[in-house]
Design an enzyme around this catalytic site. Structure first.
Site, PDB file in Angstrom:
ATOM      1  N   HIS A 164      49.268 -19.012  14.734  1.00  0.00           N
ATOM      2  CA  HIS A 164      48.804 -18.439  15.997  1.00  0.00           C
ATOM      3  C   HIS A 164      49.921 -17.762  16.785  1.00  0.00           C
ATOM      4  O   HIS A 164      49.640 -16.989  17.710  1.00  0.00           O
ATOM      5  CB  HIS A 164      48.089 -19.498  16.856  1.00  0.00           C
ATOM      6  N   ASP A 170      47.179 -23.391  10.349  1.00  0.00           N
ATOM      7  CA  ASP A 170      48.012 -22.850  11.436  1.00  0.00           C
ATOM      8  C   ASP A 170      49.473 -22.752  11.027  1.00  0.00           C
ATOM      9  O   ASP A 170      50.376 -23.113  11.789  1.00  0.00           O
ATOM     10  CB  ASP A 170      47.869 -23.688  12.703  1.00  0.00           C
ATOM     11  N   SER A 223      55.468 -23.837  20.158  1.00  0.00           N
ATOM     12  CA  SER A 223      54.642 -23.734  18.963  1.00  0.00           C
ATOM     13  C   SER A 223      55.437 -23.179  17.785  1.00  0.00           C
ATOM     14  O   SER A 223      56.120 -22.157  17.906  1.00  0.00           O
ATOM     15  CB  SER A 223      53.439 -22.825  19.226  1.00  0.00           C
TER      16      SER A 223
END
Length: 378
Positions: free
Chosen positions: A115, A145, A223
């Site tokens: 993402h 992911d 992230s």
């Protein structure tokens, strides 16, 4: 009794002599005025704002850092050269993203979250030495992911991270996250492994299993960064935070390194994940309940020439007379209960192409078992 002037003269009250109050007032003045002066001088906020004699405070020496602190300092020094800052851009939409990644090997491969680079048409990886490198997409697994990038940096600038394991993690052990929250480079946070075997939803709306939960602060920009154990080994890739505002709320998640170590080599080899599949499309929960299915995964469609069709599984359809024929309902896969279509995808997440599974199904109110060999879907 006769009035005796001499008696009354002798016993009449005498007026007291008048005493002057000035000595008492003077004493009170001499006592109170100095107290008022001292209170004014020393009362906070009433002292002079400037002091021409001001000088630095004397420094209090400290001892050696504690063993725990020294370990954390050394962990950061050892691992931070492996952590990179990833920025992405979509020129058509004029949007930018920021995240974290880490060096996987000395060939220039960088791991981050899918993402972070989703919908980007260009990305840049900034190494700890502040050098910037154009990042090319090697492969991605949106279901997990995860994404692999490539940069053309020389080996001398690349410091691959040490890889650990996640299947043996214990709740309560230390966990460390290094990342770039809000674009701030090389930030370290410390916490514990709060839970294991969690499940979160990927950007494709499929479940990611065996996820690590931690209270190490994970904020936007973290992230794709590494989650580490106390030896500085990679145990997970920080991927999401559970917060309505998007800010850290004490619950962070990381994709387990065992999954990373399985997915990344396949992305490097093929550029994508070949997922094991049965070849069925489960009905959504509302449709299944409309047809009277309260538990299990109702098969809505069966792909032609798929493991499901070869195993003889039935899809939901309409008969010649216009009535709905409810398809097979999957109740279990290899003995693992299935309660919805989502569970079917979860059951195949840790299996491989070519694995044979035993399906417990309900057909016409009769339980039966069938076997199917999973095929690959890119």
């Amino acid at each position: 009794m006769s009035y005796d002037p001499a008696y009354y003269e002798a016993h009449a009250p005498r007026p007291r002599p008048r005493t002057s109050a000035w000595p008492f007032l003077l004493a009170a003045f001499l006592l109170v005025v100095p107290l008022i002066f001292l209170a004014y001088w020393f009362w906070p906020g009433q002292r002079p704002l400037n002091d021409p004699t001001a000088s630095p405070r004397e420094i209090t020496p400290r001892g050696e850092l504690g063993a725990d602190e020294q370990g954390t300092v050394q962990l950061f020094k050892r691992v931070s050269p492996s952590v990179v800052h990833v920025t992405s851009q979509n020129t058509e939409e004029s949007t930018e993203g920021t995240g974290t990644g880490f060096v996987w090997d000395d060939q220039g491969r960088i791991i981050t979250n899918y993402h972070v680079i989703r919908n980007a048409d260009q990305a840049v990886a900034i190494l700890p030495d502040h050098s910037s490198w154009r990042a090319q997409l090697v492969g991605a697994s949106p279901d997990n992911d995860l994404a692999v990038l490539y940069i053309g940096a020389p080996k001398s600038r690349l410091h691959p991270i040490e890889v650990g394991t996640s299947h043996d993690l214990q709740v309560g052990q230390n966990a460390f996250a290094i990342g770039n929250p809000y674009g701030l480079d090389q930030s370290l946070t410390k916490g514990i492994v709060s839970a294991t075997n969690r499940e979160i939803t990927s950007v494709t709306r499929l479940p990611i299993k065996n996820v690590i939960q931690t209270d190490a602060a994970v904020n936007p920009g973290n992230s794709g960064g590494p989650l580490l154990d106390s030896d500085g080994r990679l145990i997970g890739v920080t991927t999401a935070i559970y917060s309505p505002s998007g800010a850290n709320s004490g619950i962070g998640f990381a994709i387990p390194v065992d999954t990373v170590n399985r997915v990344v080599p396949e992305l490097i080899r093929d550029g994508k994940i070949i997922r094991p599949a049965l070849g069925v499309v489960p009905a959504d929960d509302q449709l299944a309940q409309r047809y009277g299915v309260q538990d299990g995964a109702l098969i809505y469609k069966v792909a032609a020439d798929s493991p499901a069709s070869r195993a003889g599984l039935r899809a939901t359809g309409v008969t010649r007379d216009g009535n709905v024929q409810v398809g097979d309902v999957i109740l279990a896969i290899d003995g693992e209960p299935i309660h919805s279509g989502r569970d079917v995808y979860s059951a195949f997440a840790l299996r491989k192409v070519g694995d044979t599974v035993t399906l417990t199904i309900l057909r016409d109110n009769q339980r039966m078992e069938v076997k199917a060999t999973l095929a690959g879907v890119g």
